[in-house]
Design a protein around this motif. Sequence first.
Motif, PDB file in Angstrom:
ATOM      1  N   ILE A 180       0.845  -1.192   0.000  1.00 35.31           N
ATOM      2  CA  ILE A 180       0.000   0.000   0.000  1.00 35.31           C
ATOM      3  C   ILE A 180       0.882   1.244   0.000  1.00 35.31           C
ATOM      4  O   ILE A 180       1.892   1.310   0.699  1.00 35.31           O
ATOM      5  CB  ILE A 180      -0.965  -0.003   1.210  1.00 35.31           C
ATOM      6  N   ARG A 181       0.503   2.215  -0.807  1.00 32.61           N
ATOM      7  CA  ARG A 181       1.198   3.502  -0.883  1.00 32.61           C
ATOM      8  C   ARG A 181       0.139   4.583  -1.015  1.00 32.61           C
ATOM      9  O   ARG A 181      -0.654   4.562  -1.965  1.00 32.61           O
ATOM     10  CB  ARG A 181       2.149   3.540  -2.084  1.00 32.61           C
ATOM     11  N   GLY A 182       0.100   5.511  -0.073  1.00 34.25           N
ATOM     12  CA  GLY A 182      -0.941   6.521  -0.130  1.00 34.25           C
ATOM     13  C   GLY A 182      -0.643   7.710   0.754  1.00 34.25           C
ATOM     14  O   GLY A 182       0.419   7.802   1.377  1.00 34.25           O
ATOM     15  N   GLU A 183      -1.607   8.621   0.825  1.00 30.50           N
ATOM     16  CA  GLU A 183      -1.455   9.857   1.594  1.00 30.50           C
ATOM     17  C   GLU A 183      -1.827   9.629   3.055  1.00 30.50           C
ATOM     18  O   GLU A 183      -2.743  10.246   3.586  1.00 30.50           O
ATOM     19  CB  GLU A 183      -2.339  10.956   0.995  1.00 30.50           C
ATOM     20  N   PHE A 184      -1.104   8.745   3.723  1.00 27.06           N
ATOM     21  CA  PHE A 184      -1.395   8.487   5.135  1.00 27.06           C
ATOM     22  C   PHE A 184      -0.997   9.702   5.961  1.00 27.06           C
ATOM     23  O   PHE A 184       0.116  10.206   5.832  1.00 27.06           O
ATOM     24  CB  PHE A 184      -0.612   7.277   5.641  1.00 27.06           C
ATOM     25  N   SER A 185      -1.884  10.137   6.826  1.00 27.18           N
ATOM     26  CA  SER A 185      -1.554  11.294   7.658  1.00 27.18           C
ATOM     27  C   SER A 185      -2.567  11.431   8.780  1.00 27.18           C
ATOM     28  O   SER A 185      -3.741  11.081   8.612  1.00 27.18           O
ATOM     29  CB  SER A 185      -1.545  12.572   6.816  1.00 27.18           C
ATOM     30  N   ASP A 186      -2.102  11.933   9.902  1.00 28.02           N
ATOM     31  CA  ASP A 186      -2.997  12.299  10.995  1.00 28.02           C
ATOM     32  C   ASP A 186      -3.127  13.811  11.118  1.00 28.02           C
ATOM     33  O   ASP A 186      -3.829  14.306  12.001  1.00 28.02           O
ATOM     34  CB  ASP A 186      -2.466  11.732  12.319  1.00 28.02           C
ATOM     35  N   GLU A 187      -2.452  14.550  10.263  1.00 29.03           N
ATOM     36  CA  GLU A 187      -2.499  16.004  10.342  1.00 29.03           C
ATOM     37  C   GLU A 187      -3.871  16.512   9.943  1.00 29.03           C
ATOM     38  O   GLU A 187      -4.555  15.934   9.096  1.00 29.03           O
ATOM     39  CB  GLU A 187      -1.424  16.619   9.444  1.00 29.03           C
ATOM     40  N   GLY A 188      -4.262  17.604  10.561  1.00 34.21           N
ATOM     41  CA  GLY A 188      -5.564  18.181  10.280  1.00 34.21           C
ATOM     42  C   GLY A 188      -6.684  17.541  11.070  1.00 34.21           C
ATOM     43  O   GLY A 188      -7.849  17.944  10.968  1.00 34.21           O
ATOM     44  N   ARG A 189      -6.340  16.536  11.866  1.00 35.57           N
ATOM     45  CA  ARG A 189      -7.341  15.897  12.718  1.00 35.57           C
ATOM     46  C   ARG A 189      -7.203  16.469  14.123  1.00 35.57           C
ATOM     47  O   ARG A 189      -6.271  16.127  14.848  1.00 35.57           O
ATOM     48  CB  ARG A 189      -7.152  14.380  12.742  1.00 35.57           C
TER      49      ARG A 189
END
Length: 400
Positions: free
Chosen positions: A123-132
């Motif tokens: 899997i390759r993607g825009e993983f992020s917790d920012e903005g939460r």
Amino acid sequence: MSTVRIGVFATHPIHYQVPVWRGLAALPDTDLTVYYFSDRSVRGGHDPEFGRSVAWDVDLLSGYRSLFLARDAELGGPWQTRLQRSHLKELERFDWVCINGYTHGFERQIVRLKRQNHYRVFIRGEFSDEGRAEAQGLGRRARALGRRLYLHWFYSRVDAFGVVGAAARRHLESLGVQPSRTFSSPYCIDTASLETQVERNERWAARARLGVAESSVVILFSGKLVPWKAPLLLGEAVMGLPDDAVLLYVGDGPLRAEIERRLRPRLQQRLIMAGFVNQSAVGSFYAAADVFVLPSERDKWGLVVNEAQQFGLPVIVSDGVGCRHDLVVEGETGFVFPFGDVEALAAKLRQLLVSRGLRESMGAAGRQRVLTRYTTEAAVRGIATAMGLGNPASTSAPPS
């Protein structure tokens, strides 16, 4: 080495993903097929955020094998986009199955069926917790916990992760993903194709087409004119700048009329509204610009920043833009300002407005950074390493 069979399952052809599929397909001893659920990006269709019909004018289907499992899946309702019973036998063919995220029904099916079909998942993607924002209230805390439990379940069934940048790496670490399962595969655009536009578009000719004087400093925004991209925030900052500042918007969307109404009386001819510009023509506007700004409230990455840096532009981004950790070295390739702070943005713009030398040095540093770390070749190399595909050609070191 025996041939490695790879199946990629993606929602639709996307212009910044396709070069990666082509790169993988070109590797020796690799048999790759990409499956799509919609062809709207190829045949064209209404984009509500652009406020118009959009069909990309670049080739999205050559150079690799592809198959459309559907032509018009409802991508806005992600859980509805699923593999039908007749599609499931496709999974039996592969050694590796690649996906780009965890929100679609077919992605959940793929991780659930891996053991019985004997393939591994990448899997390759825009993983992020920012903005939460930190969850407040019982309902929000419950949703945050539910997301975290779901991701633990999902990620436990993934064999290897392509890490596109710093925010993605922090997200995976926070969920306990072992470093041995992560591989740097930096977020990139179609590096080679854009470089032909860099070579083809001369600054003087691009500015002449816009009617911009050589003494003017052109500040560029490129993207959808939607509230969360905050194009009006940039306009407010530019209205307080000297008269040699020209504001160029490339893009369309629901805020276009509001931008005209609020900015035209003050900026007059110093406001240029180019409208929607397709991929093959966007280089002319980057070539005409002196500074690039992405003031978004939230943007998991912001690939337009990659484009701007490849054209040698200094960049200013808000602290809501994910690529700031990777592409923006403060004072070296650009600046970061707090989202919503018009004065802070204007102050950064003034620094660049008064110093052509600073603009050129920052632009050169940004171009070097993006062309040595954030390329299609680096992205492909990371995926190939994760899958044990030998020793693909190395052109640059991926980001740490």
